[in-house]
Design a protein around this motif. Sequence first.
Motif, PDB file in Angstrom:
ATOM      1  N   ILE A   1     -31.817  18.311 -32.042  1.00  0.00           N
ATOM      2  CA  ILE A   1     -31.041  18.997 -31.027  1.00  0.00           C
ATOM      3  C   ILE A   1     -31.461  20.424 -30.985  1.00  0.00           C
ATOM      4  O   ILE A   1     -31.615  20.945 -30.097  1.00  0.00           O
ATOM      5  CB  ILE A   1     -29.630  18.880 -31.277  1.00  0.00           C
ATOM      6  CG1 ILE A   1     -29.422  17.262 -31.071  1.00  0.00           C
ATOM      7  CG2 ILE A   1     -28.914  19.662 -30.431  1.00  0.00           C
ATOM      8  CD1 ILE A   1     -29.186  16.877 -29.547  1.00  0.00           C
ATOM      9  N   HIS A   2     -31.544  21.055 -32.126  1.00  0.00           N
ATOM     10  CA  HIS A   2     -31.917  22.629 -32.385  1.00  0.00           C
ATOM     11  C   HIS A   2     -33.315  22.310 -32.784  1.00  0.00           C
ATOM     12  O   HIS A   2     -33.606  21.817 -33.989  1.00  0.00           O
ATOM     13  CB  HIS A   2     -30.949  23.186 -33.302  1.00  0.00           C
ATOM     14  CG  HIS A   2     -29.596  23.346 -32.594  1.00  0.00           C
ATOM     15  ND1 HIS A   2     -28.433  23.013 -33.261  1.00  0.00           N
ATOM     16  CD2 HIS A   2     -29.451  23.765 -31.319  1.00  0.00           C
ATOM     17  CE1 HIS A   2     -27.386  23.354 -32.362  1.00  0.00           C
ATOM     18  NE2 HIS A   2     -27.911  23.772 -31.303  1.00  0.00           N
ATOM     19  N   GLY A   3     -34.364  23.193 -32.423  1.00  0.00           N
ATOM     20  CA  GLY A   3     -35.636  23.185 -32.780  1.00  0.00           C
ATOM     21  C   GLY A   3     -36.067  23.851 -34.023  1.00  0.00           C
ATOM     22  O   GLY A   3     -36.994  23.620 -34.770  1.00  0.00           O
ATOM     23  N   ASP A   4     -35.024  24.784 -34.725  1.00  0.00           N
ATOM     24  CA  ASP A   4     -35.402  25.326 -36.001  1.00  0.00           C
ATOM     25  C   ASP A   4     -34.459  24.451 -37.023  1.00  0.00           C
ATOM     26  O   ASP A   4     -33.964  24.944 -38.221  1.00  0.00           O
ATOM     27  CB  ASP A   4     -34.823  26.724 -36.058  1.00  0.00           C
ATOM     28  CG  ASP A   4     -33.484  26.829 -35.628  1.00  0.00           C
ATOM     29  OD1 ASP A   4     -32.589  25.822 -35.251  1.00  0.00           O
ATOM     30  OD2 ASP A   4     -33.031  28.052 -35.738  1.00  0.00           O
ATOM     31  N   GLU A   5     -34.074  23.101 -36.842  1.00  0.00           N
ATOM     32  CA  GLU A   5     -33.490  22.412 -37.901  1.00  0.00           C
ATOM     33  C   GLU A   5     -34.256  21.043 -37.863  1.00  0.00           C
ATOM     34  O   GLU A   5     -34.022  20.038 -37.372  1.00  0.00           O
ATOM     35  CB  GLU A   5     -32.065  22.107 -37.187  1.00  0.00           C
ATOM     36  CG  GLU A   5     -31.219  23.313 -37.337  1.00  0.00           C
ATOM     37  CD  GLU A   5     -29.964  23.139 -36.625  1.00  0.00           C
ATOM     38  OE1 GLU A   5     -29.574  21.874 -36.399  1.00  0.00           O
ATOM     39  OE2 GLU A   5     -29.228  24.131 -36.446  1.00  0.00           O
ATOM     40  N   PRO A   6     -35.282  21.088 -38.704  1.00  0.00           N
ATOM     41  CA  PRO A   6     -36.500  19.859 -38.821  1.00  0.00           C
ATOM     42  C   PRO A   6     -35.741  18.569 -39.652  1.00  0.00           C
ATOM     43  O   PRO A   6     -36.248  17.612 -39.431  1.00  0.00           O
ATOM     44  CB  PRO A   6     -37.541  20.640 -39.395  1.00  0.00           C
ATOM     45  CG  PRO A   6     -36.779  21.806 -40.312  1.00  0.00           C
ATOM     46  CD  PRO A   6     -35.798  22.209 -39.509  1.00  0.00           C
TER      47      PRO A   6
ATOM     48  N   VAL B   1     -38.106  27.394 -33.023  1.00  0.00           N
ATOM     49  CA  VAL B   1     -36.766  28.349 -32.554  1.00  0.00           C
ATOM     50  C   VAL B   1     -35.644  27.173 -32.157  1.00  0.00           C
ATOM     51  O   VAL B   1     -35.754  26.270 -31.799  1.00  0.00           O
ATOM     52  CB  VAL B   1     -37.291  28.957 -31.270  1.00  0.00           C
ATOM     53  CG1 VAL B   1     -38.067  30.087 -31.484  1.00  0.00           C
ATOM     54  CG2 VAL B   1     -37.553  28.086 -30.146  1.00  0.00           C
ATOM     55  N   ARG B   2     -34.319  27.912 -32.372  1.00  0.00           N
ATOM     56  CA  ARG B   2     -33.049  27.146 -31.992  1.00  0.00           C
ATOM     57  C   ARG B   2     -33.104  26.318 -30.444  1.00  0.00           C
ATOM     58  O   ARG B   2     -32.805  25.167 -30.276  1.00  0.00           O
ATOM     59  CB  ARG B   2     -31.818  27.849 -32.203  1.00  0.00           C
ATOM     60  CG  ARG B   2     -30.712  27.215 -32.030  1.00  0.00           C
ATOM     61  CD  ARG B   2     -29.440  28.131 -32.542  1.00  0.00           C
ATOM     62  NE  ARG B   2     -28.125  27.662 -32.273  1.00  0.00           N
ATOM     63  CZ  ARG B   2     -27.803  26.740 -33.222  1.00  0.00           C
ATOM     64  NH1 ARG B   2     -28.110  26.406 -34.324  1.00  0.00           N
ATOM     65  NH2 ARG B   2     -26.463  26.379 -32.812  1.00  0.00           N
ATOM     66  N   TYR B   3     -33.522  27.206 -29.543  1.00  0.00           N
ATOM     67  CA  TYR B   3     -33.713  26.562 -28.366  1.00  0.00           C
ATOM     68  C   TYR B   3     -34.699  27.432 -27.200  1.00  0.00           C
ATOM     69  O   TYR B   3     -35.154  28.690 -28.080  1.00  0.00           O
ATOM     70  CB  TYR B   3     -32.350  26.773 -27.534  1.00  0.00           C
ATOM     71  CG  TYR B   3     -31.626  28.107 -27.472  1.00  0.00           C
ATOM     72  CD1 TYR B   3     -32.053  29.123 -26.690  1.00  0.00           C
ATOM     73  CD2 TYR B   3     -30.747  28.228 -28.557  1.00  0.00           C
ATOM     74  CE1 TYR B   3     -31.135  30.309 -26.874  1.00  0.00           C
ATOM     75  CE2 TYR B   3     -30.065  29.462 -28.511  1.00  0.00           C
ATOM     76  CZ  TYR B   3     -30.575  30.402 -27.713  1.00  0.00           C
ATOM     77  OH  TYR B   3     -29.677  31.603 -27.652  1.00  0.00           O
TER      78      TYR B   3
ATOM     79  N   MET C   1     -28.162  14.781 -36.045  1.00  0.00           N
ATOM     80  CA  MET C   1     -28.268  15.535 -37.194  1.00  0.00           C
ATOM     81  C   MET C   1     -28.742  17.015 -37.054  1.00  0.00           C
ATOM     82  O   MET C   1     -29.486  17.124 -36.153  1.00  0.00           O
ATOM     83  CB  MET C   1     -29.367  14.805 -38.308  1.00  0.00           C
ATOM     84  CG  MET C   1     -28.790  13.547 -38.755  1.00  0.00           C
ATOM     85  SD  MET C   1     -30.214  12.851 -39.627  1.00  0.00           S
ATOM     86  CE  MET C   1     -31.131  11.957 -38.332  1.00  0.00           C
ATOM     87  N   HIS C   2     -27.753  17.826 -37.738  1.00  0.00           N
ATOM     88  CA  HIS C   2     -27.894  19.269 -37.475  1.00  0.00           C
ATOM     89  C   HIS C   2     -28.224  19.684 -39.187  1.00  0.00           C
ATOM     90  O   HIS C   2     -27.782  19.063 -40.150  1.00  0.00           O
ATOM     91  CB  HIS C   2     -26.744  19.871 -37.077  1.00  0.00           C
ATOM     92  CG  HIS C   2     -26.834  19.905 -35.566  1.00  0.00           C
ATOM     93  ND1 HIS C   2     -27.298  20.526 -34.634  1.00  0.00           N
ATOM     94  CD2 HIS C   2     -26.104  18.766 -34.934  1.00  0.00           C
ATOM     95  CE1 HIS C   2     -26.912  20.049 -33.570  1.00  0.00           C
ATOM     96  NE2 HIS C   2     -26.321  18.999 -33.649  1.00  0.00           N
ATOM     97  N   SER C   3     -28.707  21.141 -39.349  1.00  0.00           N
ATOM     98  CA  SER C   3     -28.485  21.801 -40.433  1.00  0.00           C
ATOM     99  C   SER C   3     -28.276  23.266 -40.205  1.00  0.00           C
ATOM    100  O   SER C   3     -28.087  23.604 -39.123  1.00  0.00           O
ATOM    101  CB  SER C   3     -29.966  21.635 -41.160  1.00  0.00           C
ATOM    102  OG  SER C   3     -30.927  22.117 -40.260  1.00  0.00           O
ATOM    103  N   THR C   4     -27.767  24.074 -41.462  1.00  0.00           N
ATOM    104  CA  THR C   4     -26.914  25.157 -41.311  1.00  0.00           C
ATOM    105  C   THR C   4     -27.271  26.232 -42.012  1.00  0.00           C
ATOM    106  O   THR C   4     -28.222  26.056 -42.955  1.00  0.00           O
ATOM    107  CB  THR C   4     -25.417  25.107 -41.337  1.00  0.00           C
ATOM    108  OG1 THR C   4     -25.219  25.153 -42.767  1.00  0.00           O
ATOM    109  CG2 THR C   4     -24.772  23.927 -40.834  1.00  0.00           C
TER     110      THR C   4
HETATM  111 ZN   LIG Z   1     -28.005  22.560 -34.904  1.00  0.00          ZN
END
Ligand SMILES: [Zn+2]
Length: 265
Positions: free
Chosen positions: A19-24, A58-60, A98-101
């Motif tokens: 969903i976010h491009g910087d969270e592989p 990048v995130r988006y 799934m995300h990461s922080t």
């Molecule tokens: Zn995220």
Amino acid sequence: MRVEQLGSGTPEIAVVGGIHGDEPCGVHAIDRLLADDPSVTEPVKLVVANERALERGVRYVDEDLNRAFPGDPNADTHEGQLAHDLVAELEGCFTFSMHSTQSHAEPFALLDDVTDDRSDLVTQLPVTAVVETSHFSEGRLFTAVRTLEVECGLQGSETAAQNADRLTRAFLSAAGALPGDTVGREVPVFRLHDVIEKDNADSYEVFVENFTEVDAGDTFAAADGDEQVAPDSFYPVLMSPYGYRHVFGYTAEKVDVLAAPPTAE
Ligand SMILES: [Zn+2]
């Protein structure tokens, strides 16, 4: 958007990464699952969401996809259109996203509302907490599709990728798509209360641990050395020096503990 499937038939379960491009981490978990190709007892849809942002790291591209739902086919942003396409793709699916922080290494879950049946499933995942996003839910995937979100660990870390893999398999077992039992556990619930603003500065510091209570009078963060003191006690959630551009994170209150499901004989 890349869409794949395990098993045959029309899936009612979906797993989403990127969903976010910087969270592989989520993409890693999906590729690993595809490579293993386990025999599923129900079909599962696998979706890699924001490929354009992932390619660029990048995130988006134009706007935060997880604030753009339900989206619009005529939106003038990449993510606005993608949100609409993703909702159409996930229609009728119970979705695991799934995300990461940058804030917390241990996996935790996020729900807009912990009173529904998705919370039963949370207690079968290897997570240490569940965050109820309450009035900070606008535009997130779970407002448009029945979704359980997880934060898998620190962005870009090998541990987050391994956690994503473990969490996905636990989700698929708990949802009945993979054989095998899950381990039940008690999970505390933290309800987001307020954003913690941060002033414009060159350097930021955070002095507290997420999910650990900060007492009134404690110094919890600083912007260019300017210390911020808690007027009241709170639990910090998603708090980090540089994770978000304009806020440190959120204050939360601990509202409940989800009970572990009874173990099968
Ligand atoms: Zn995220």
